[in-house]
Design a protein around this motif. Structure first.
Motif, PDB file in Angstrom:
ATOM      1  N   UNK A 134      35.041 128.712 113.080  1.00 45.77           N
ATOM      2  CA  UNK A 134      34.415 127.337 112.923  1.00 45.77           C
ATOM      3  C   UNK A 134      32.979 127.547 112.197  1.00 45.77           C
ATOM      4  N   UNK A 135      32.148 128.558 112.481  1.00 42.73           N
ATOM      5  CA  UNK A 135      31.095 128.682 111.517  1.00 42.73           C
ATOM      6  C   UNK A 135      31.573 128.970 109.936  1.00 42.73           C
ATOM      7  N   UNK A 136      32.477 129.738 109.804  1.00 41.13           N
ATOM      8  CA  UNK A 136      32.933 129.816 108.273  1.00 41.13           C
ATOM      9  C   UNK A 136      33.002 128.376 107.840  1.00 41.13           C
ATOM     10  N   UNK A 137      33.719 127.433 108.450  1.00 31.93           N
ATOM     11  CA  UNK A 137      34.366 126.237 107.831  1.00 31.93           C
ATOM     12  C   UNK A 137      32.960 125.234 107.873  1.00 31.93           C
ATOM     13  N   UNK A 138      32.059 125.355 108.813  1.00 32.54           N
ATOM     14  CA  UNK A 138      30.875 124.532 109.018  1.00 32.54           C
ATOM     15  C   UNK A 138      29.912 125.008 107.593  1.00 32.54           C
ATOM     16  N   UNK A 139      29.757 126.301 107.394  1.00 30.99           N
ATOM     17  CA  UNK A 139      29.219 126.676 106.016  1.00 30.99           C
ATOM     18  C   UNK A 139      29.629 126.271 104.957  1.00 30.99           C
ATOM     19  N   UNK A 140      31.174 126.517 104.798  1.00 31.43           N
ATOM     20  CA  UNK A 140      31.585 126.205 103.567  1.00 31.43           C
ATOM     21  C   UNK A 140      31.492 124.512 103.341  1.00 31.43           C
ATOM     22  N   UNK A 141      31.662 123.966 104.171  1.00 32.05           N
ATOM     23  CA  UNK A 141      31.470 122.556 104.096  1.00 32.05           C
ATOM     24  C   UNK A 141      30.075 122.180 103.549  1.00 32.05           C
ATOM     25  N   UNK A 142      29.102 122.797 103.946  1.00 31.55           N
ATOM     26  CA  UNK A 142      27.752 122.625 103.516  1.00 31.55           C
ATOM     27  C   UNK A 142      27.673 122.976 101.918  1.00 31.55           C
ATOM     28  N   UNK A 143      28.184 124.053 101.755  1.00 33.04           N
ATOM     29  CA  UNK A 143      28.292 124.662 100.295  1.00 33.04           C
ATOM     30  C   UNK A 143      29.535 125.257 100.005  1.00 33.04           C
ATOM     31  N   UNK A 144      30.547 124.610  99.470  1.00 30.99           N
ATOM     32  CA  UNK A 144      31.893 125.123  99.355  1.00 30.99           C
ATOM     33  C   UNK A 144      31.979 126.407  98.589  1.00 30.99           C
ATOM     34  N   UNK A 145      30.932 126.705  97.685  1.00 31.49           N
ATOM     35  CA  UNK A 145      30.956 127.823  96.983  1.00 31.49           C
ATOM     36  C   UNK A 145      30.629 129.163  97.453  1.00 31.49           C
ATOM     37  N   UNK A 146      30.010 128.953  98.514  1.00 32.03           N
ATOM     38  CA  UNK A 146      29.568 130.209  99.319  1.00 32.03           C
ATOM     39  C   UNK A 146      30.760 131.311  99.452  1.00 32.03           C
ATOM     40  N   UNK A 147      30.151 132.615  99.256  1.00 33.83           N
ATOM     41  CA  UNK A 147      30.526 133.824  99.481  1.00 33.83           C
ATOM     42  C   UNK A 147      30.096 134.356 100.935  1.00 33.83           C
ATOM     43  N   UNK A 148      31.168 134.548 101.773  1.00 32.71           N
ATOM     44  CA  UNK A 148      30.736 134.918 103.215  1.00 32.71           C
ATOM     45  C   UNK A 148      31.290 136.250 103.488  1.00 32.71           C
ATOM     46  N   UNK A 149      30.631 137.244 103.961  1.00 32.12           N
ATOM     47  CA  UNK A 149      31.529 138.432 104.523  1.00 32.12           C
ATOM     48  C   UNK A 149      32.109 138.475 105.800  1.00 32.12           C
ATOM     49  N   UNK A 150      32.928 139.256 106.249  1.00 33.91           N
ATOM     50  CA  UNK A 150      33.735 139.363 107.247  1.00 33.91           C
ATOM     51  C   UNK A 150      33.316 139.714 108.710  1.00 33.91           C
ATOM     52  N   UNK A 151      31.897 139.683 108.666  1.00 31.26           N
ATOM     53  CA  UNK A 151      31.309 140.102 109.809  1.00 31.26           C
ATOM     54  C   UNK A 151      31.024 138.761 110.419  1.00 31.26           C
ATOM     55  N   UNK A 152      31.335 137.570 109.842  1.00 28.51           N
ATOM     56  CA  UNK A 152      31.259 136.386 110.494  1.00 28.51           C
ATOM     57  C   UNK A 152      32.397 136.173 111.559  1.00 28.51           C
ATOM     58  N   UNK A 153      33.410 137.205 111.331  1.00 29.98           N
ATOM     59  CA  UNK A 153      34.543 137.215 112.473  1.00 29.98           C
ATOM     60  C   UNK A 153      34.376 138.367 113.150  1.00 29.98           C
ATOM     61  N   UNK A 154      35.451 138.813 113.761  1.00 26.28           N
ATOM     62  CA  UNK A 154      35.498 139.783 114.741  1.00 26.28           C
ATOM     63  C   UNK A 154      36.479 140.940 114.296  1.00 26.28           C
TER      64      UNK A 154
END
Length: 445
Positions: A223-243
């Motif tokens: 949910x947070x990953x989609x929320x953040x990518x919706x704010x800025x689609x080009x964001x690169x996000x590490x896998x510690x947003x998950x479990x």
């Protein structure tokens, strides 16, 4: 007080949180394009800095803990908060920090916006527990760093802790008057702060940590990953947003997890990987500044680590822990300068390269390959009698082999698949050297 329900609602409602697009279903080709700059940059600088720089690893005469000192010594929240009044880094100079990073050859930085202690290193409108309201410094550090990155042509990233030892709804140990409500913390504090960071500072990377707490779930991560990518689609996000992170090795334990790249911590993958990954490491023993930690890795070790990571197809995120006064410790600066000197000569073997299936030969030779597949780089840190022997790489018949930093081509021969390259009597630079080869086999990953 800045904190207001109206502000929080505004941050949430002004963001495209109701968008139906699922960024977790991004086509592979689109992800490859989005991640290309990050993969090509290869080398970044991590910066762990916060209130924990004040105690500098010592509490009540006892050593232990850097950025974890609040937890290590069980410092009560009201007592830990007192460090904010002592945090006045008058020697902080964002342009100087970025000059150090650029001279080191770092192509991006990742700065700690909020670590586990819950202190915000920017002028947050969601809390008063931040650099502008709780310290005598009263300068927006993240704004100054974001502006300095833009001026220096360096990509800007932010580390952000999911867990929070300071917020009563995120830390059950605080025993607030009402029962801790992690969902409330997530929706009215964590998300609004992240939206604030994206809108105010436009980071290229979001680097999460603290996801191991029981309150956090994979669904929340998605949910947070989609929320953040919706704010800025080009964001690169590490896998510690998950479990999905599998221990310190940092790679995903299962498929379809949220996040774009794996995060090995204080170690390098044992072999190469087709997945995106980044090894984060310290220059000494600690992430945050510890005055008694003088166990510095050598420039040679750091360069060999960078070579090993690049050969295995990963990125290298090397940490510095500035002092409470705002200075990057001199031993860190010295070693980063050594890396920069080496990279200035050998950069084409590191940046914008791909990993080969056979990425190494023995313990002292690593290979990388140019993106167009036409050039293989043999990076070695040992040689015998001014010769280097290769069997994994077969140069094209009649081609020339060059050493980076040497103008004239090197003599070489091939006998039954063993290539012998005659090296110059004096090798350029130090620690590791690079041969530029037109090779027959182009088995990049």
């Amino acid at each position: 007080m800045k904190k207001s329900h109206l502000l929080i609602a505004g941050l949430l409602l002004s963001s495209p949180v109701f968008a139906q697009k699922n960024y977790l279903e991004e086509p592979k080709s689109a992800k490859t394009q989005r991640m290309q700059w990050w993969h090509d940059d290869t080398f970044g600088m991590f910066i762990h800095w916060g209130l924990y720089a004040v105690p500098a690893g010592t509490y009540n005469g006892k050593d232990g803990g850097a950025e974890w000192i609040m937890e290590t010594h069980k410092i009560p929240t009201p007592e830990y908060e007192k460090y904010a009044a002592q945090f006045n880094p008058v020697k902080f100079d964002a342009k100087k920090w970025l000059s150090i990073a650029k001279d080191a050859g770092a192509k991006y930085i990742v700065f700690t916006s909020k670590h586990h202690d819950g202190f915000s290193m920017w002028d947050s409108q969601v809390t008063n527990y931040d650099i502008m309201d709780a310290t005598p410094f009263k300068r927006d550090i993240i704004k100054e760093l974001a502006d300095a990155c833009k001026a220096a042509g360096i990509k800007f990233g932010l580390y952000h802790s999911i867990m929070d030892w300071h917020h009563p709804n995120a830390n059950p140990k605080l025993k607030p008057a009402e029962k801790p409500d992690f969902a409330k913390y997530r929706e009215t504090y964590l998300k609004p702060q992240l939206a604030e960071l994206i809108k105010k500072y436009n980071p290229d990377i979001l680097w999460f940590d603290g996801e191991w707490i029981s309150e956090w779930t994979e669904d929340q991560g998605k949910d947070l990953y989609n929320y953040l990518r919706a704010l800025k689609p080009s964001l690169v996000i590490n896998n510690r947003i998950s479990k999905a992170r599998g221990g310190m090795e940092g790679m995903n334990k299962y498929e379809n997890a949220a996040g774009d790249f794996g995060t090995p911590e204080q170690e390098i993958l044992k072999t190469n990987s087709q997945d995106y990954w980044e090894s984060c490491m310290t220059i000494n023993n600690n992430w945050g500044f510890v005055k008694n930690d003088q166990n510095w890795k050598s420039g040679e070790t750091l360069i060999n680590n960078l070579v090993d990571v690049a050969a295995k197809g990963g990125n290298y995120l090397l940490n510095v822990g500035p002092t409470a006064e705002g200075e990057i410790p001199a031993p860190s600066v010295e070693r980063l300068a050594e890396m920069g000197k080496w990279l200035k000569l050998n950069k084409q073997a590191i940046y914008g390269t791909n990993s080969l299936t056979n990425y190494k030969e023995g313990d002292h030779i690593r290979f990388t390959q140019s993106k167009d597949g036409k050039t293989t780089y043999a990076i070695f840190n040992q040689q015998d009698n001014n010769e280097l022997k290769l069997s994994t790489i077969q140069p094209k018949v009649g081609s020339k082999i060059y050493m980076l930093g040497v103008k004239e081509p090197l003599a070489w021969s091939n006998t039954n698949g063993t290539v012998v390259v005659k090296l110059p009597a004096t090798l350029p630079g130090q620690y590791a050297w690079v041969l530029k080869i037109q090779a027959e086999n182009r088995n990049s990953r």
